[in-house]
Scaffold this active site. Sequence first.
Site, PDB file in Angstrom:
ATOM      1  N   GLU A  41       0.881  -1.165   0.000  1.00 20.26           N
ATOM      2  CA  GLU A  41       0.000   0.000   0.000  1.00 20.26           C
ATOM      3  C   GLU A  41       0.917   1.212   0.000  1.00 20.26           C
ATOM      4  OE1 GLU A  41      -2.858   0.221   3.341  1.00 20.26           O
ATOM      5  OE2 GLU A  41      -2.518   2.387   3.342  1.00 20.26           O
ATOM      6  N   ARG A  45       1.597  10.184   0.834  1.00 20.03           N
ATOM      7  CA  ARG A  45       2.103  11.145   1.815  1.00 20.03           C
ATOM      8  C   ARG A  45       3.352  11.817   1.292  1.00 20.03           C
ATOM      9  NH1 ARG A  45       1.718   7.273   7.082  1.00 20.03           N
ATOM     10  NH2 ARG A  45      -0.275   6.404   6.446  1.00 20.03           N
ATOM     11  N   LYS A 129     -10.679  -0.900   6.722  1.00 21.03           N
ATOM     12  CA  LYS A 129      -9.420  -0.798   7.470  1.00 21.03           C
ATOM     13  C   LYS A 129      -9.818  -0.414   8.898  1.00 21.03           C
ATOM     14  CE  LYS A 129      -5.362   2.282   7.388  1.00 21.03           C
ATOM     15  NZ  LYS A 129      -4.235   2.630   6.520  1.00 21.03           N
TER      16      LYS A 129
END
Length: 209
Positions: A41, A45, A129
């Site tokens: 994943e 960022r 999640k």
Amino acid sequence: MDNILEQLEKKRIVPVVVLRNIADAKPLAKALCEGGLPCAEITFRTEAALDCIQIMSEEFPKMLVGAGTVLTTAHADQAMKAGAKFIVSPGFNPTVVKHCIKKKYPIIPGVNNPSDIEAALSFGLTFVKFFPAEASGGLEMIKALSAPYPQMRFMPTGGITPENLHTYLAFEKVAACGGTWMVKDELLKLQNFEEVKRLTEDALRTIRS
Ligand code: 3PG
């Protein structure tokens, strides 16, 4: 969508990655694949995230590469265009969720309470999640949430370690665990991809034992 989620569930572990240098994408993908976990994943960022998704998807087509920390519909579109196979967000953002469902992108939104879960259910989503896992009550919280919502499958992320990984995965409602412990920033700075591979192999050994 279901097929990708099934594939993630089979992997059992999703390495969460923050990549600052595009040049790290290829050796990192190689280390994860050689370690036995062709999955990542890549979090939105850093500036490099999109290029890294593209490089990994193109050069390692068998790898299950997804985009994380997706906070906007624009990022979701960019990630899918670059080759991401799934989208993950830290929280439940109805705008992003709606957009992904409309476009048939596999979306795994973050939840950590009953209201978020009901929001996910209202969109027909049962694979979420659980974030930030340890800070939100960890496995005990997942167990408590599973009582009223037995149809949910959780991917806890945030505070997962080689030590607690096994306990999380032993609970049937935990589909997979995500975490950064295999791809630490220090290792990337040192270009220590051998150690990434070793930590990946270790994690897989833990879940097989
Ligand atoms: C995430 O991005 O999902 C989390 O920051 C990962 O948390 P960890 O660093 O505790 O694994």
